[in-house]
Design a protein around this motif. Structure first.
Motif, mmCIF file in Angstrom:
data_model
loop_
_atom_site.group_PDB
_atom_site.id
_atom_site.type_symbol
_atom_site.label_atom_id
_atom_site.label_comp_id
_atom_site.label_asym_id
_atom_site.label_seq_id
_atom_site.Cartn_x
_atom_site.Cartn_y
_atom_site.Cartn_z
ATOM 1 N N GLY A 63 26.008 65.834 15.771
ATOM 2 C CA GLY A 63 25.920 65.899 17.215
ATOM 3 C C GLY A 63 26.923 66.841 17.842
ATOM 4 N N GLU A 64 27.906 67.293 17.071
ATOM 5 C CA GLU A 64 28.905 68.219 17.597
ATOM 6 C C GLU A 64 28.327 69.631 17.667
ATOM 7 O OE1 GLU A 64 33.195 67.543 16.557
ATOM 8 O OE2 GLU A 64 32.271 66.569 14.820
ATOM 9 N N THR A 65 28.926 70.421 18.526
ATOM 10 C CA THR A 65 28.490 71.802 18.719
ATOM 11 C C THR A 65 29.556 72.749 18.186
ATOM 12 O OG1 THR A 65 27.248 71.191 20.698
ATOM 13 C CG2 THR A 65 27.747 73.523 20.400
ATOM 14 N N ARG A 66 29.132 73.753 17.470
ATOM 15 C CA ARG A 66 30.035 74.766 16.948
ATOM 16 C C ARG A 66 29.637 76.131 17.508
ATOM 17 N NH1 ARG A 66 32.673 71.074 16.098
ATOM 18 N NH2 ARG A 66 33.452 70.245 14.122
ATOM 19 N N LYS A 117 23.458 69.676 29.287
ATOM 20 C CA LYS A 117 23.882 68.778 28.213
ATOM 21 C C LYS A 117 25.374 68.931 27.955
ATOM 22 C CE LYS A 117 19.445 68.597 25.791
ATOM 23 N NZ LYS A 117 18.738 68.835 24.506
ATOM 24 N N ARG A 126 24.136 73.361 16.906
ATOM 25 C CA ARG A 126 24.292 71.910 16.967
ATOM 26 C C ARG A 126 24.276 71.358 15.547
ATOM 27 N NH1 ARG A 126 25.331 69.083 21.889
ATOM 28 N NH2 ARG A 126 24.748 66.896 21.607
ATOM 29 N N SER A 186 35.251 74.964 17.410
ATOM 30 C CA SER A 186 34.734 73.921 18.296
ATOM 31 C C SER A 186 34.843 74.392 19.742
ATOM 32 C CB SER A 186 35.521 72.625 18.104
ATOM 33 O OG SER A 186 36.858 72.798 18.554
ATOM 34 N N LEU A 217 28.349 69.336 25.689
ATOM 35 C CA LEU A 217 28.543 69.878 24.343
ATOM 36 C C LEU A 217 29.797 69.344 23.673
ATOM 37 C CD1 LEU A 217 27.539 73.590 25.056
ATOM 38 C CD2 LEU A 217 26.088 71.682 24.353
ATOM 39 N N SER A 218 30.825 69.033 24.441
ATOM 40 C CA SER A 218 32.046 68.444 23.886
ATOM 41 C C SER A 218 32.793 67.741 25.001
ATOM 42 C CB SER A 218 32.942 69.508 23.236
ATOM 43 O OG SER A 218 33.515 70.345 24.223
#
Length: 744
Positions: A143-146, A190, A139, A168, A192-193
């Motif tokens: 706030g973005e998830t990789r 949650k 994270r 991404s 994630l994108s």
């Protein structure tokens, strides 16, 4: 009495079946169409989420495989600087947000490309563990998830290096259309994108901001529910024998807002083969797709048809059962009692003879036999044979009564004609899913060509054929898309190969076309990708794609028939039985594909159409290759079509259930009345002939019961009576003895 024989069991079973059918009819036909959103729309959202899960799983697994394979190819060659590694990767693949190379021991960053890779999140102490190189999600502060993928660069005499790629969790090539949103959900629920929901800065009015906020809230609610459901086992989450998607999937119904209902589909990431797992499936991700659907208030009204049909069946069924009880069962039971009375020696009271049919014939014969047992001659006790409706006629009347109820349901009532309302959402979903499928096929071919380009650049100036063979074999084992891989020199001579024999023209120089089709007159298309080998004076790496790989990409539930066609609209692949290079089955499909190939606003666009031809309604969609890459130049398109009758639309559902009710009624009547005919009526007719023959003086024929039931009991009684009656020889002897006694 036998459990399956006798007059009572078939009539009792018929009564139970008719009562059950009346209940089923009232429940099923009365509830059709009461949902404001048709089930077909809900199932379509489930299939949409499954498409997204398949695309995401394939993208993650492909990304990890490409990174690992590229590292292995570098490890098999001479050492190169970290910058050269990343430059080579960037020139071939454009799928990663950022790439980096770092020393494993010191953690020193050696080279980087693209966005900053969060190297601080990597625990270098655990890289030596069994799952140390497994991809992991990180994270970011934004706030973005990789998703981080890893591979080791190891050359003899040099410190180990870690190749890291950051990507991404957005969906590759998913066509959302209007108003749809899709999200990747973690195992904790949650989001994630997301795609399809505008960012707050992209909307200008308070009303739009409120709608965006409501959409985000509804999507989060769906995500939590989907994550909870996805934790269950796929086998336990489905109805037995349902098949379909190998993971956990389903649909959800959300809140109502401004006359629209939020409908979502969800699907967990699943491996392509049952019982297996991949890198992507071990991440515990799910996909949720959400779209607002307009509700139809008229659909919520119940239908009185089910109650009316059930009531009619109760009346007709009751009349049928009463007819069988009164005209078939009661006479046979009466004969059974009367025959038992005669065998016990009670000959003083006349036999109660039924009024018609075989029972009347047997009753008349019993009365004549009673008189003969009392001493009357057989000739004096022969009355005229009674006439009337036979048992077969009575069964036919009962069958006609039940057919009066079943035949209209089977043939006439609730026919779905040309006025069927097909939701526009179904047409939109057919178009968007076909566009997504087209993009996936294009990306698969592009990925294949990228693999060949990477392979060619890493083969470079290798001269040893055995080294080439190892590289080709390793690549083919890692990817199922290739039938064969081989290296051609500038004159078309095969220098090295892996897999099946090459099918490219012998002696032909390597083509400059990245992806092409040859042998269009053969039994199957030969799809070939070519990538030039740098430094080899015109040599090239050639890969032949498996047509089965192309067909496997097209297998999607809920899309009907799917075909890949070339620029001449000839079929190259499909999701079920087809013939290569044949045309599409109709001219309107040809026109649809041709129309989508025309560029609108600079690029071709997919289209979906609802065709109506009387009661024949068909949904069709076509999507050309668009989005760049080596495969776009092929000019191929993906086209799909299916009859609307395959969808769970209320009109078709009501028709199918009505037909099913009629079929069940006919089946119940045929089974029970046929049972009666075989077990009761046929032996009864035979017994009537035997009883009359016995009453006429036939004392030699032994009577054997066919079944241990009422008819069999009457047969045994007649046999006992036959044994009590004097035979012809005995009568002559008794008559002669009486004459001698008279003379004396």
């Amino acid at each position: 009495m036998s459990l399956i024989g006798g007059i009572r069991p078939p009539i009792a079973v018929l009564s139970v079946l008719l009562l059950a059918l009346a209940g089923v009819t009232a429940l099923t036909l009365g509830r059709v169409g009461q949902e404001a959103v048709p089930k077909a729309v809900k199932s379509s959202q489930q299939h949409f989420a499954e498409d997204g899960a398949i695309a995401l799983r394939a993208s993650i697994d492909e990304s990890v495989t490409d990174l690992t394979r590229t590292a292995d190819l570098f490890n098999a060659s001479d050492p190169v600087p970290a910058d050269a590694v990343l430059d080579k990767i960037s020139s071939v693949y454009q799928k990663w947000m950022g790439t980096a190379v770092m020393e494993v021991r010191s953690g020193k960053l050696l080279a980087a490309r693209g966005e900053n890779v969060p190297l601080a999140a990597i625990d270098r102490a655990k890289l030596s563990d069994d799952d140390g190189l497994a991809p992991r999600m990180v994270r970011l502060e934004s706030g973005e998830t990789r998703l981080l993928s890893f591979a080791v660069l190891a050359w003899k005499g040099q410190p180990q290096q870690l190749l890291v790629a950051s990507s991404s969790l957005r969906f590759p090539g998913i066509s959302l259309g209007n108003f749809r949103s899709i999200a990747v959900v973690g195992d904790d629920g949650k989001v994630l994108s997301t795609d399809g929901i505008p960012e707050p800065e992209q909307v200008s009015t308070d009303e739009e901001r409120a709608e965006v906020k409501a959409s985000e809230k509804q999507l989060q609610s769906f995500a939590e529910t989907a994550a909870k459901k996805s934790r269950s086992h796929p086998i336990l989450a489905k109805e037995p024998g349902s098949g379909g998607y190998l993971g956990v999937s389903g649909h959800l119904v959300g809140d109502r807002h401004l006359g629209e209902r939020s409908i979502a589909g969800y699907a967990s990431l699943a491996a392509p083969e049952a019982g297996e797992s991949t890198v992507a499936t071990r991440l515990g991700l799910s996909v949720v797709s959400m779209v607002p659907v307009a509700e139809d208030a008229k659909r919520t009204k119940g239908s009185a048809l089910g109650l009316f049909a059930a009531g009619a069946l109760l009346v007709i069924g009751g009349l049928t059962v009463f007819l069988l009880l009164r005209t078939v069962q009661r006479p046979i039971v009466r004969l059974f009692l009367e025959s038992r009375r005669l065998t016990r020696g009670d000959l003083g009271r006349p036999v109660s003879v039924p009024k018609h049919g075989e029972a009347a014939r047997i009753g008349g014969a019993l009365e004549r036999l009673r008189r003969q047992l009392n001493g009357e001659p057989a000739a004096k006790a022969t009355p005229a044979k009674r006439k009337g409706l036979g048992s077969r006629t009575l069964l036919a009347v009962a069958g006609v009564l039940l057919l009066v109820w079943s035949a209209p349901l089977l043939l006439l009532i609730n026919r779905a004609g040309d006025t069927v309302q097909v939701p526009q959402q179904m047409v939109n979903d057919q178009r968007e899913r076909t566009d997504t499928l087209s993009d996936r096929v294009r990306r698969a071919l592009n990925e294949g060509h990228a693999d060949l380009t990477s392979l060619a650049s890493l083969i470079g100036a290798r001269t040893d054929p055995s080294d080439m063979d190892k590289v080709l074999e390793s690549t083919r084992n890692q990817h199922s898309r290739y039938r064969s891989l081989y290296v051609l020199d500038k004159d078309g001579k095969v220098l090295s190969k892996s897999g099946d024999d090459p099918r490219s023209p012998s002696g032909e120089k390597p083509s400059d076309t990245a992806v092409r089709v040859i042998d269009d007159d053969g039994k199957e298309p030969v799809i070939i990708g070519t990538a030039e080998v740098p430094g080899r004076q015109g040599a090239a790496v050639v890969g032949e794609f498996r047509i089965e790989f192309l067909n496997s990409l097209l297998k999607r539930p809920g899309l009907g028939e799917v075909r890949v066609v070339d620029a001449k609209r000839r079929v190259l692949g499909g999701n079920d039985g087809y013939r290569e290079f044949q045309g599409l089955p109709s001219g309107r499909l040809n026109g649809l594909v041709e129309g989508t190939g025309q560029k609108v606003g600079g690029k071709p666009r997919p289209s979906g159409v609802l065709y109506r031809d009387g009661g024949d309604i068909q949904i069709a969609a076509a999507a050309p290759f668009a989005g760049g890459g080596a495969a776009e130049q092929l000019g191929w398109s993906v086209v799909s079509w299916q009859p609307a009758s395959n969808l769970e639309i209320p009109e078709y559902t009501l028709q199918n259930r009505t037909v099913l009710a009629g079929m069940l009624g006919i089946t119940a009547a045929a089974a029970c009345l046929g049972w009666l005919h075989i077990i009761v009526v046929r032996p009864l007719r035979k017994l009537a002939d035997q009883a009359e023959a016995l009453a006429d003086g036939d004392r030699k024929t032994v009577l054997y019961p066919v079944h241990h039931d009422e008819v069999g009991a009457v047969t045994r009684s007649l046999e006992l009576i036959r044994q009590q009656l004097p035979s012809g020889t005995q009568r002559k002897r008794d008559g002669a003895s009486a004459g001698l006694a008279g003379r004396n």
